[in-house]
Design a protein around this motif. Structure first.
Motif: not given
Length: 515
Positions: A96-108
């Motif tokens: 659904n979004s780029c951040a849905g996969c690219h978010n480790a390690p701090y949820g950012v």
């Protein structure tokens, strides 16, 4: 223009579209082309972050009923990719979004991802992957290009989601290395050869035949597309491609144009054309050139990874010894601790972008200094007194064969750098871009396929060109092996807000090495 750039966010606020009651979209504010040159660095990058975070919906073009994730028309237009065929974990849409996969390690936004976020690379050749053995239409759902039945293991290559921290510096290194290699190529006269070397990294030998044609069989470490030549007047590009685990993508911009269509069904104007609707979702001009520039700059300006070294004397001693052992067994021949960068100014577009992406000369450049811009999140790298910025990414940006042979389970079934459907494509791939180790320790899983939970497993899987180093590691005393692991564990993406590149477990600046 400078007045509006100084206003930055205030000027940007004027760009917001009037709210439409009841409308459900992930990105209500879009840029018109030209506005990327008006906004301040901070405002443009923040807009890019919002697009990276956006949860796309069909009300803004977030679907592609009539096109594959490759951008090509679907094989069977009578079965469009609309509900219940809109999302598919293998062939896409798959996020659904780029951040849905690219978010480790701090949820950012911008990091790597857990195993569950891995991508079935090349699965997007299919309309809607089903692996139905009774479906014989190639690339509709079950059959491969050659008509054979596909499976989860043979239709795609599963890859770990890469972290994007420090990506701007990586692209700049690749640009400078490409310029060096092309300069050496351009000076080569018929009947002569040249050893290709840039930033102390060797790429084998390029030869020119007496008739002016090019011989690339002795070039090493470059992917096949960078070696393509059709005659004396069409030399191999020798482009360093620093993105994708096999060295397939040249720039963050190309990465972005690919990803928005593949994963989200958002088709950019520069890739698909203005005033067109090739995916048949009734939306045109789904993402402007200015929007793509914003997303590319957001990724390019992400903080660089650093090191976290605990204030524990036993750990410090192990890390120090491990760093030395890492070099002594030969790991740094490929995982180079630093690479010299002459110019830290990141500009869009990349001068080596392929067609289908913004090219030099089409618009003015939009630039930002990755070292000194006050708009960028810390930590940043700083130039040495010589003016050179040393990028501690632990890579050489070469591709290497690191597999043991045809039966090695780490070999990929498909060769992404060969034409889809060709014999070379189905022959598989054992050559991978040297992993950038900065940030690796807290962005598991490991290896190109993301199927290793520990760094030690990844080391044990090294073979081929890396066999001698792995055997040297195997021969070490256990304490020295453990030291290498402790050293690698210090190479981390730093917590948001960290100001220094090397810190202790409490985020305080740490002098390293101790003396």
């Amino acid at each position: 223009m400078q007045f509006f750039r100084t206003l930055g966010i205030a000027a940007f606020a004027c760009l917001a579209a009037t709210a439409q009651i009841g409308r459900e979209v992930g990105a209500p504010v879009r840029l018109a082309d030209g506005q990327e040159f008006i906004l301040s660095d901070r405002a443009l990058i923040d807009h890019g972050r919002k697009l990276f975070d956006a949860v796309w919906t069909p009300q803004e073009g977030g679907m592609r009923p009539l096109t594959k994730g490759t951008g090509a028309p679907v094989s069977d237009p009578s079965s469009p990719l609309a509900f219940p065929r809109m999302f598919n974990r293998v062939s896409g849409l798959d996020a659904n979004s780029c951040a849905g996969c690219h978010n480790a390690p701090y949820g950012v936004s911008g990091g790597g991802g857990d195993f569950t976020t891995g991508v079935f690379v090349l699965g997007q050749r299919f309309d809607f992957a089903t692996f139905d053995g009774n479906d014989f239409m190639p690339l509709r759902g079950g059959a491969l290009e050659n008509g054979q039945a596909g499976s989860l293991q043979t239709a795609s290559n599963f890859r770990a989601t890469p972290g994007m921290y420090g990506a701007g510096y990586i692209e700049l290194l690749a640009r400078e290395m490409t310029a060096d290699l092309q300069s050496q190529r351009d000076a080569l006269q018929p009947g002569h050869s040249v050893a290709l070397i840039t930033k102390d990294v060797t790429f084998g030998t390029l030869r020119r035949n007496l008739d002016g044609t090019w011989y690339t069989a002795d070039v090493r470490g470059l992917p096949t597309p960078s070696l393509a030549t059709t005659g004396a007047s069409a030399p191999p590009s020798l482009i360093i491609r620093p993105f994708h685990q096999v060295g397939n993508v040249i720039s963050l911009r190309q990465f972005t144009n690919n990803a928005y269509n593949h994963h989200h069904g958002i088709q950019t104007v520069e890739r698909f054309g203005a005033g067109t609707d090739p995916d048949g979702d009734t939306f045109q001009n789904e993402m402007s050139r200015a929007d793509v520039t914003a997303v590319a700059l957001f990724q390019a300006t992400l903080p660089v990874p650093g090191r976290i070294i605990p204030n524990d004397p036993a750990v410090e001693a192990a890390v120090l010894a491990g760093e030395e052992a890492f070099a002594s067994v030969g790991c740094t021949e490929c995982h180079r601790p630093t690479m010299p960068l002459n110019n830290p100014v990141f500009s869009e577009p990349n001068p080596y972008n392929p067609p289908g992406n913004l090219l030099p000369g089409q618009v003015p450049q939009r630039s930002v200094n990755l070292n000194t811009s006050s708009a960028l999140p810390r930590p940043r790298l700083r130039a040495a007194s010589t003016g050179v910025t040393y990028v501690p990414a632990f890579t050489d940006l070469k591709i290497h064969d690191i597999c043991s042979g045809p039966t090695d389970p780490n070999i990929e079934k498909l060769n992404q750098n060969a034409p889809a459907g060709s014999a070379a494509f189905f022959a598989g791939n054992s050559q991978f871009l040297t992993k950038k180790l900065w940030g690796a320790a807290n962005e598991p899983p490991y290896f190109h396929h993301g199927q290793f939970a520990t760094l030690r497993q990844a080391i044990a899987a090294h073979a081929g060109e890396a066999l001698a180093s792995r055997q040297a590691f195997d021969a070490l005393a256990n304490a020295d092996k453990d030291g290498i692991i402790e050293f690698l564990k210090t190479l981390k993406v730093l917590p948001p807000g960290t100001k220094d590149l090397i810190v202790d477990e409490d985020g305080k600046k740490k002098n390293w090495p101790p003396n």
